[in-house]
Design a protein around this motif. Structure first.
Motif, PDB file in Angstrom:
ATOM      1  N   GLU A 139      17.822  38.450  -0.883  1.00  0.00           N
ATOM      2  CA  GLU A 139      18.020  37.406   0.110  1.00  0.00           C
ATOM      3  C   GLU A 139      16.717  36.660   0.398  1.00  0.00           C
ATOM      4  OE1 GLU A 139      19.530  39.896   3.200  1.00  0.00           O
ATOM      5  OE2 GLU A 139      17.580  40.122   4.153  1.00  0.00           O
ATOM      6  N   VAL A 140      16.853  35.380   0.772  1.00  0.00           N
ATOM      7  CA  VAL A 140      15.704  34.530   1.077  1.00  0.00           C
ATOM      8  C   VAL A 140      15.476  34.517   2.586  1.00  0.00           C
ATOM      9  CG1 VAL A 140      14.778  32.180   0.968  1.00  0.00           C
ATOM     10  CG2 VAL A 140      16.077  33.103  -0.961  1.00  0.00           C
ATOM     11  N   GLY A 141      14.272  34.882   3.009  1.00  0.00           N
ATOM     12  CA  GLY A 141      13.939  34.857   4.423  1.00  0.00           C
ATOM     13  C   GLY A 141      13.372  33.510   4.836  1.00  0.00           C
ATOM     14  N   ILE A 142      13.157  33.344   6.130  1.00  0.00           N
ATOM     15  CA  ILE A 142      12.546  32.128   6.674  1.00  0.00           C
ATOM     16  C   ILE A 142      11.223  32.491   7.331  1.00  0.00           C
ATOM     17  CG2 ILE A 142      12.707  30.349   8.471  1.00  0.00           C
ATOM     18  CD1 ILE A 142      15.639  30.138   7.944  1.00  0.00           C
ATOM     19  N   LEU A 143      10.165  31.826   6.899  1.00  0.00           N
ATOM     20  CA  LEU A 143       8.861  31.882   7.549  1.00  0.00           C
ATOM     21  C   LEU A 143       8.576  30.473   8.053  1.00  0.00           C
ATOM     22  CD1 LEU A 143       6.852  33.897   4.851  1.00  0.00           C
ATOM     23  CD2 LEU A 143       8.135  34.803   6.801  1.00  0.00           C
ATOM     24  N   GLY A 144       8.612  30.293   9.358  1.00  0.00           N
ATOM     25  CA  GLY A 144       8.494  28.948   9.906  1.00  0.00           C
ATOM     26  C   GLY A 144       7.498  28.866  11.039  1.00  0.00           C
ATOM     27  N   ILE A 145       6.682  27.821  11.034  1.00  0.00           N
ATOM     28  CA  ILE A 145       5.737  27.570  12.122  1.00  0.00           C
ATOM     29  C   ILE A 145       6.098  26.246  12.777  1.00  0.00           C
ATOM     30  CG2 ILE A 145       3.328  27.142  12.739  1.00  0.00           C
ATOM     31  CD1 ILE A 145       2.478  28.995  10.540  1.00  0.00           C
ATOM     32  N   LEU A 146       6.280  26.270  14.085  1.00  0.00           N
ATOM     33  CA  LEU A 146       6.611  25.076  14.853  1.00  0.00           C
ATOM     34  C   LEU A 146       5.321  24.379  15.281  1.00  0.00           C
ATOM     35  CD1 LEU A 146       9.284  23.784  15.826  1.00  0.00           C
ATOM     36  CD2 LEU A 146       8.902  24.909  18.031  1.00  0.00           C
ATOM     37  N   ALA A 147       5.261  23.067  15.086  1.00  0.00           N
ATOM     38  CA  ALA A 147       4.088  22.267  15.448  1.00  0.00           C
ATOM     39  C   ALA A 147       4.469  21.258  16.516  1.00  0.00           C
ATOM     40  CB  ALA A 147       3.532  21.541  14.226  1.00  0.00           C
TER      41      ALA A 147
ATOM     42  N   LEU B  72      16.596  26.331  10.930  1.00  0.00           N
ATOM     43  CA  LEU B  72      17.883  26.242  10.248  1.00  0.00           C
ATOM     44  C   LEU B  72      18.430  24.821  10.297  1.00  0.00           C
ATOM     45  CD1 LEU B  72      19.682  29.510  11.454  1.00  0.00           C
ATOM     46  CD2 LEU B  72      18.623  29.061   9.228  1.00  0.00           C
ATOM     47  N   ARG B  73      18.226  24.132  11.435  1.00  0.00           N
ATOM     48  CA  ARG B  73      18.720  22.758  11.605  1.00  0.00           C
ATOM     49  C   ARG B  73      17.644  21.922  12.303  1.00  0.00           C
ATOM     50  NH1 ARG B  73      22.315  26.361  13.093  1.00  0.00           N
ATOM     51  NH2 ARG B  73      21.718  26.139  15.276  1.00  0.00           N
ATOM     52  N   PRO B  74      16.531  21.644  11.628  1.00  0.00           N
ATOM     53  CA  PRO B  74      15.425  20.951  12.299  1.00  0.00           C
ATOM     54  C   PRO B  74      15.794  19.574  12.824  1.00  0.00           C
ATOM     55  CG  PRO B  74      15.043  21.124   9.923  1.00  0.00           C
ATOM     56  CD  PRO B  74      16.190  22.009  10.242  1.00  0.00           C
ATOM     57  N   GLU B  75      16.711  18.878  12.130  1.00  0.00           N
ATOM     58  CA  GLU B  75      17.072  17.530  12.561  1.00  0.00           C
ATOM     59  C   GLU B  75      17.864  17.538  13.864  1.00  0.00           C
ATOM     60  OE1 GLU B  75      20.214  19.331  10.086  1.00  0.00           O
ATOM     61  OE2 GLU B  75      18.053  19.027   9.812  1.00  0.00           O
ATOM     62  N   ASP B  76      18.590  18.640  14.171  1.00  0.00           N
ATOM     63  CA  ASP B  76      19.369  18.707  15.393  1.00  0.00           C
ATOM     64  C   ASP B  76      18.472  18.688  16.628  1.00  0.00           C
ATOM     65  OD1 ASP B  76      21.539  18.837  13.784  1.00  0.00           O
ATOM     66  OD2 ASP B  76      22.092  20.909  14.261  1.00  0.00           O
ATOM     67  N   GLY B  77      17.272  19.241  16.512  1.00  0.00           N
ATOM     68  CA  GLY B  77      16.353  19.261  17.636  1.00  0.00           C
ATOM     69  C   GLY B  77      15.329  18.157  17.568  1.00  0.00           C
ATOM     70  N   GLY B  78      15.595  17.117  16.774  1.00  0.00           N
ATOM     71  CA  GLY B  78      14.651  16.022  16.648  1.00  0.00           C
ATOM     72  C   GLY B  78      13.385  16.420  15.907  1.00  0.00           C
ATOM     73  N   GLY B  79      13.486  17.441  15.067  1.00  0.00           N
ATOM     74  CA  GLY B  79      12.312  17.924  14.362  1.00  0.00           C
ATOM     75  C   GLY B  79      12.007  17.127  13.110  1.00  0.00           C
ATOM     76  N   ARG B  80      10.764  17.201  12.691  1.00  0.00           N
ATOM     77  CA  ARG B  80      10.308  16.564  11.471  1.00  0.00           C
ATOM     78  C   ARG B  80       9.672  17.619  10.584  1.00  0.00           C
ATOM     79  NH1 ARG B  80       5.105  12.624  10.664  1.00  0.00           N
ATOM     80  NH2 ARG B  80       5.497  12.077   8.494  1.00  0.00           N
ATOM     81  N   VAL B  81      10.158  17.754   9.359  1.00  0.00           N
ATOM     82  CA  VAL B  81       9.639  18.758   8.434  1.00  0.00           C
ATOM     83  C   VAL B  81       8.322  18.255   7.843  1.00  0.00           C
ATOM     84  CG1 VAL B  81      10.053  20.015   6.296  1.00  0.00           C
ATOM     85  CG2 VAL B  81      11.943  19.625   7.906  1.00  0.00           C
TER      86      VAL B  81
ATOM     87  N   ILE C 288       6.943  24.259   7.914  1.00  0.00           N
ATOM     88  CA  ILE C 288       6.252  23.789   9.113  1.00  0.00           C
ATOM     89  C   ILE C 288       7.077  22.622   9.646  1.00  0.00           C
ATOM     90  CG2 ILE C 288       4.135  22.841  10.100  1.00  0.00           C
ATOM     91  CD1 ILE C 288       2.616  24.043   7.740  1.00  0.00           C
ATOM     92  N   VAL C 289       7.515  22.729  10.881  1.00  0.00           N
ATOM     93  CA  VAL C 289       8.376  21.715  11.489  1.00  0.00           C
ATOM     94  C   VAL C 289       7.718  21.214  12.763  1.00  0.00           C
ATOM     95  CG1 VAL C 289      10.612  21.260  12.584  1.00  0.00           C
ATOM     96  CG2 VAL C 289      10.494  22.684  10.516  1.00  0.00           C
ATOM     97  N   GLU C 290       7.554  19.894  12.872  1.00  0.00           N
ATOM     98  CA  GLU C 290       6.994  19.296  14.081  1.00  0.00           C
ATOM     99  C   GLU C 290       8.118  18.881  15.019  1.00  0.00           C
ATOM    100  OE1 GLU C 290       3.998  15.695  15.561  1.00  0.00           O
ATOM    101  OE2 GLU C 290       4.622  15.801  13.458  1.00  0.00           O
ATOM    102  N   THR C 291       7.928  19.129  16.303  1.00  0.00           N
ATOM    103  CA  THR C 291       8.916  18.753  17.304  1.00  0.00           C
ATOM    104  C   THR C 291       8.256  17.935  18.398  1.00  0.00           C
ATOM    105  OG1 THR C 291      10.590  19.596  18.849  1.00  0.00           O
ATOM    106  CG2 THR C 291       8.567  20.874  18.642  1.00  0.00           C
ATOM    107  N   SER C 292       9.057  17.087  19.046  1.00  0.00           N
ATOM    108  CA  SER C 292       8.593  16.367  20.236  1.00  0.00           C
ATOM    109  C   SER C 292       9.271  16.905  21.493  1.00  0.00           C
ATOM    110  CB  SER C 292       8.881  14.869  20.092  1.00  0.00           C
ATOM    111  OG  SER C 292      10.267  14.652  19.881  1.00  0.00           O
ATOM    112  N   ASP C 293      10.163  17.894  21.334  1.00  0.00           N
ATOM    113  CA  ASP C 293      10.858  18.490  22.475  1.00  0.00           C
ATOM    114  C   ASP C 293       9.889  19.299  23.338  1.00  0.00           C
ATOM    115  OD1 ASP C 293      13.147  17.409  21.499  1.00  0.00           O
ATOM    116  OD2 ASP C 293      14.041  19.304  20.847  1.00  0.00           O
ATOM    117  N   GLU C 294      10.283  19.483  24.586  1.00  0.00           N
ATOM    118  CA  GLU C 294       9.538  20.378  25.465  1.00  0.00           C
ATOM    119  C   GLU C 294       9.844  21.818  25.048  1.00  0.00           C
ATOM    120  OE1 GLU C 294       7.270  19.786  27.819  1.00  0.00           O
ATOM    121  OE2 GLU C 294       7.391  17.676  27.216  1.00  0.00           O
ATOM    122  N   ILE C 295       8.813  22.570  24.742  1.00  0.00           N
ATOM    123  CA  ILE C 295       8.966  23.962  24.336  1.00  0.00           C
ATOM    124  C   ILE C 295       8.189  24.827  25.320  1.00  0.00           C
ATOM    125  CG2 ILE C 295       8.572  25.676  22.523  1.00  0.00           C
ATOM    126  CD1 ILE C 295      10.558  23.597  21.651  1.00  0.00           C
ATOM    127  N   VAL C 296       8.889  25.703  26.009  1.00  0.00           N
ATOM    128  CA  VAL C 296       8.234  26.648  26.909  1.00  0.00           C
ATOM    129  C   VAL C 296       8.105  27.964  26.152  1.00  0.00           C
ATOM    130  CG1 VAL C 296       8.332  27.860  29.107  1.00  0.00           C
ATOM    131  CG2 VAL C 296       9.222  25.521  28.923  1.00  0.00           C
TER     132      VAL C 296
END
Length: 482
Positions: free
Chosen positions: A98-106, A158-167, A189-197
């Motif tokens: 199986e393929v795992g996900i290693l993701g960093i939010l920016a 999994l769905r970066p575009e749903d949260g307004g993310g940019r890959v 690496i996915v960049e977001t403009s959402d408020e993240i607490v």
């Protein structure tokens, strides 16, 4: 989110900020990690195989697997190659298809990119808790085969575009080819403009802060190093348009030829591997070299599941992973090797100049030992641009550490008999610029795990700058720039 120009430049500016970001000073991170360690109960102890819960040696093959049929199995591998001192061998291998996900939010704060890093416990880490990606999860984890809690921030990848993310980066990358059979992770690496607490176990850091932390032993874990290798960071100001010794096309052509060599790897039953024996506490070689398979019981208050048992691979020595560097007409190059690892999809990936556990080769004749090992081990302090000890994959390997180095090549041997590093790379090796390696790291299956770790050291500014007066007059060994 709205398209933002100059991602490499923005990443370079983040890499230039080393002492403090918008939330935490770099000097405060060690204390924060200590507090996160104190906030949870962590414990790992060795157990006999008979005490593994849900795991067993399967009848007929002796393969070690989980009753769910998920997670991974420990099987046997038979390999044959047409290079090096070891032309055929047998060993245990981890099969985890199986393929795992290693993701960093920016996210940008005060005009500067920051990265959401997690204080994550892994049972194989010597100090248990290290900085990891925002998300580090196998498919079995995030589909809750273990009946555990949700993986935080998983939906952002999994769905970066749903949260307004940019890959910003996304590629399938190999895991350790010596111990995994064709295992891959999706590095993102996915960049977001959402408020993240951030949850209490997460913090925002600049790329430069992560680079500073890479100077310390066992702080930034392997998966974080792997993901950040794919960040398209702009080149250093001293060489805005570096001209390599050989072009990208020539580098790729050489590598394609290296991959064409014979590498055969087939899975076989774990029972009956030549030269291996199974006892109540370990599966190990009869001569005690390389590694062993052991079992542990884990307690982890901050993980999706609070406790479990599992097998781990434990090496018998500390590894060396080193880039040897040299400047050609002022442009820094690193010497990479096309390294065979039987568990890789294509059998061969670009690796550090030296990658080995020295003790495993001490019995060999000098000409059969890893090339340039003596150059690295004998390097004087003034030629070592970077040195730190880092853990390898802590979820599957126990106390697996490597001494990572970046060593400036000597111009000429200063003592008769001292090994030298030729301008013309020997067979199986190639000089490449950091920019060339960075471009390849944004695609899958070119750079192995150890090479990606060292590339992140270079791109984050963790390595000391090479003195401009040294190794700066070398001209292309191919008769001029290509």
């Amino acid at each position: 989110m709205e398209e933002s120009a100059d991602v490499p430049g923005r990443l370079a500016r983040s890499a230039a900020v080393t002492e403090a970001g918008s939330f935490m000073r770099t000097s405060e991170v060690a204390g924060w990690l200590a507090r996160r360690r104190e906030a949870h109960h962590f414990a790992v102890r060795r157990i006999p195989f008979a005490d593994l819960a849900g795991w067993s040696f399967l009848p007929g093959t002796g393969n070690l697997g989980h009753h769910s049929g998920r997670f991974f199995t420990v099987e046997g591998l038979r390999a044959a190659v047409d290079r090096g001192p070891y032309r055929d061998w047998q060993q245990p291998i981890i099969n985890q298809p199986e393929v795992g996900i290693l993701g960093i939010l920016a996210k940008e704060f005060d005009g500067l990119l920051h990265f959401l890093m997690q204080a994550k416990m892994e049972p194989g880490n010597p100090n248990l808790l290290q900085l990891s990606p925002t998300v580090q999860a196998t498919r079995s984890n995030y589909t809750k085969v273990h009946q555990g809690a949700d993986v935080r921030y998983l939906e952002r990848f999994l769905r970066p575009e749903d949260g307004g993310g940019r890959v910003l980066a996304d590629a399938l990358q190999s895991e350790h080819g010596s111990w995994f059979f064709r295992k891959s992770n999706r590095n993102m690496i996915v960049e977001t403009s959402d408020e993240i607490v951030p949850h209490d176990d997460f913090c925002w850091l600049t790329l430069g802060q992560i680079g500073e932390l890479l100077r310390l032993d066992n702080v930034v874990n392997m998966d974080a190093r792997s993901v950040l290798a794919g960040a398209p960071v702009a080149g250093a100001p001293e060489a805005p348009d570096p001209v390599p010794v050989r072009s990208e096309t020539q580098l790729l052509s050489w590598f394609a030829a290296e991959r064409s060599d014979y590498v055969k790897a087939e899975r076989v039953p774990l029972d009956g591997l030549d030269g291996w024996r199974r006892g109540p506490w370990a599966v190990e070689r009869e001569d005690g070299r390389f590694f062993r398979v052991v079992a542990v019981a884990v307690e982890a208050g901050s993980r999706e599941v609070g406790g479990w048992t599992q097998p781990l691979f434990e090496p018998t020595g500390r590894g060396i992973a080193a880039f040897v560097t040299r400047r050609f007409q002022g442009v820094p190059h690193v010497l990479v090797q096309a390294r065979v690892e039987a568990g890789l999809y294509h059998g061969v990936e670009l690796a550090p100049t030296v990658q080995c556990v020295p003790e495993n080769h001490a019995h060999l004749a000098p000409e059969d030992r890893p090339r340039f090992l003596d150059v690295v081990l004998g390097a004087p302090r003034e030629r070592i641009r970077y040195e730190a000890v880092h853990s390898e994959e802590g979820g599957r390997f126990l106390n697996a550490e490597s001494r990572y180095l970046i060593v400036e090549a000597p111009d000429t041997p200063t003592v008769p008999g001292t090994p030298e590093v030729p301008d013309t790379a020997p067979p199986g090796f190639h000089w490449a610029t950091v920019a060339q390696l960075g471009a390849l790291a944004r695609h899958g299956y070119y750079l192995n795990v150890q090479a990606r770790s060292l590339l992140t050291v270079l791109s984050t500014g963790a390595a000391d700058a090479a003195p401009a007066h040294r190794s700066s007059e070398h001209r292309s060994p191919y008769g001029g720039h290509s």
